[in-house]
Scaffold this motif. Structure first.
Motif, PDB file in Angstrom:
ATOM      1  N   SER A  29     -53.954   0.648  -0.598  1.00  0.00           N
ATOM      2  CA  SER A  29     -54.536   1.702   0.220  1.00  0.00           C
ATOM      3  C   SER A  29     -53.697   2.969   0.193  1.00  0.00           C
ATOM      4  CB  SER A  29     -54.661   1.197   1.662  1.00  0.00           C
ATOM      5  OG  SER A  29     -54.782   2.267   2.570  1.00  0.00           O
ATOM      6  N   GLY A  30     -54.372   4.112   0.056  1.00  0.00           N
ATOM      7  CA  GLY A  30     -53.660   5.381   0.149  1.00  0.00           C
ATOM      8  C   GLY A  30     -53.086   5.607   1.527  1.00  0.00           C
ATOM      9  N   ALA A  31     -53.802   5.150   2.551  1.00  0.00           N
ATOM     10  CA  ALA A  31     -53.291   5.291   3.915  1.00  0.00           C
ATOM     11  C   ALA A  31     -52.015   4.486   4.100  1.00  0.00           C
ATOM     12  CB  ALA A  31     -54.353   4.824   4.912  1.00  0.00           C
ATOM     13  N   SER A  85     -49.086   6.269   2.149  1.00  0.00           N
ATOM     14  CA  SER A  85     -48.598   7.454   2.848  1.00  0.00           C
ATOM     15  C   SER A  85     -47.837   7.053   4.110  1.00  0.00           C
ATOM     16  CB  SER A  85     -49.752   8.400   3.180  1.00  0.00           C
ATOM     17  OG  SER A  85     -50.726   7.770   3.980  1.00  0.00           O
ATOM     18  N   ASP A 144     -52.108  10.399   6.368  1.00  0.00           N
ATOM     19  CA  ASP A 144     -53.017  10.202   5.239  1.00  0.00           C
ATOM     20  C   ASP A 144     -53.891  11.441   5.065  1.00  0.00           C
ATOM     21  OD1 ASP A 144     -54.550   9.084   3.220  1.00  0.00           O
ATOM     22  OD2 ASP A 144     -55.863   7.987   4.596  1.00  0.00           O
ATOM     23  N   ASP A 187     -57.627   8.433  -3.832  1.00  0.00           N
ATOM     24  CA  ASP A 187     -58.025   9.609  -3.053  1.00  0.00           C
ATOM     25  C   ASP A 187     -59.076  10.431  -3.812  1.00  0.00           C
ATOM     26  OD1 ASP A 187     -56.425   8.840  -0.959  1.00  0.00           O
ATOM     27  OD2 ASP A 187     -54.777  10.177  -1.437  1.00  0.00           O
ATOM     28  N   CYS A 211     -58.567  10.341   6.596  1.00  0.00           N
ATOM     29  CA  CYS A 211     -59.051   8.972   6.690  1.00  0.00           C
ATOM     30  C   CYS A 211     -60.567   9.007   6.850  1.00  0.00           C
ATOM     31  CB  CYS A 211     -58.406   8.259   7.879  1.00  0.00           C
ATOM     32  SG  CYS A 211     -59.176   6.676   8.293  1.00  0.00           S
TER      33      CYS A 211
END
Length: 302
Positions: free
Chosen positions: A50-52, A55, A62, A91, A126
């Motif tokens: 996950s990008g969240a 980050s 995010d 993303d 998000c």
């Protein structure tokens, strides 16, 4: 030992084959390589990055601050230690179509099985928050086509995520989903559906598989795997769950340590030394070089 026993191309081919079946593919999110290995041990079909999570792991919100290098590096570390296919949050592709094309090839080199690229405007947010903006359909289609055209391994999965639901409503989401599917997306990630009925409707409207995001504290209820399967969903991700669990436990433990001066009351909740050593495969390294694993855990406290 060291790396996965399965090559990246074999993982991609297996992912494609599984997606051609009828069962729901479950992809919990890993926040580091060791948690990715734990996902495999529990018998899931894949690992999500996950990008969240990446980050947050860097202490950042995010909002598109992470770079392609950072995301590809951590994704490669996770893919290295698991035989499962790894799906990565890319993303917006870290730029426009040419950047998206480079992102795909960098991720191929990182050994992952696929990625998703979304139709948000930078700085992205998000998908379950207010205030998002999405690009026009032409731009979204160009991103997806760039990703599809750039891949060198035809088994590398290109997932098109759309965040239109939270901006323009459900009917616009169906239109956008059809457009990116027509552009060559292998899977559509319809973000922030309101209910199971919307999942059923978008699955029925498309000729490609649909991915569902079961993130906690978001806009969608936490539907069970069986409910999603019956709705027609083919992939489900649990992107931030393990990080939230780990950070929640760490936060509570640190509070207890400060108050009591010891972690003895929560030792029973910890992964034991033996469990950790088993997960990192000390024994396998010992078979390769006996000087690595020439000790005993006898005498260690339970």
């Amino acid at each position: 030992m060291l790396h996965s026993s399965t090559t990246p191309s074999a993982k991609r081919a297996a992912f494609r084959q599984a997606l051609a079946g009828t069962d729901l593919l479950r992809f919990p999110g890993a926040f580091n390589p060791l948690s990715g290995r734990l996902v495999q041990r529990h018998g899931f079909e894949g690992v999500y990055v996950s990008g969240a999570v990446l980050s947050a792991d860097l202490g950042l919100p995010d909002v598109g601050l992470t770079t392609l290098t950072e995301v590809a590096g951590r994704s490669a570390q996770i893919a290295r230690v698991t035989d499962l296919p790894v799906l990565v949050d890319a993303d917006t592709g870290f730029g426009e179509p040419l950047n998206v094309a480079r992102t795909v090839q960098v991720m191929e080199d990182a050994g992952v099985a696929g990625l998703h690229v979304e139709d948000q405007v930078n700085p992205k947010r998000c998908g379950h928050l207010e205030g998002k903006q999405v690009v026009d359909e032409t731009t979204a289609v160009r991103r997806v086509r760039a990703a599809v055209d750039a891949r060198r391994d035809p088994d590398f999965l290109v997932v098109a995520r759309t965040d239109v639901r939270g901006v323009e409503g459900f009917e616009a989401t169906v239109r956008r989903a059809k457009a990116v599917a027509d552009a060559g997306a292998d899977v559509v990630f319809a973000e922030a559906m309101a209910d199971l009925g919307e999942f059923e409707a978008i699955c029925s409207a498309l000729d490609v598989p649909v991915l569902a995001n079961m993130t906690e504290f978001g806009r969608s209820d936490l539907f069970t795997h069986e409910q999603l399967r019956e709705a027609g969903v083919r992939i489900v991700i649990h992107p931030v769950s393990l990080l939230r669990l780990a950070m929640g436990a760490a936060d509570r433990a640190l509070g207890g340590l400060k108050d009591a001066g010891t972690l003895e009351p929560v030792v029973g909740q910890m992964q034991t030394r033996a469990e950790l050593y088993d997960l990192v495969d000390y024994a396998g390294y010992g078979e390769f070089d006996s000087s690595v694993y020439d000790f005993s855990l006898e005498g260690n406290r339970g």
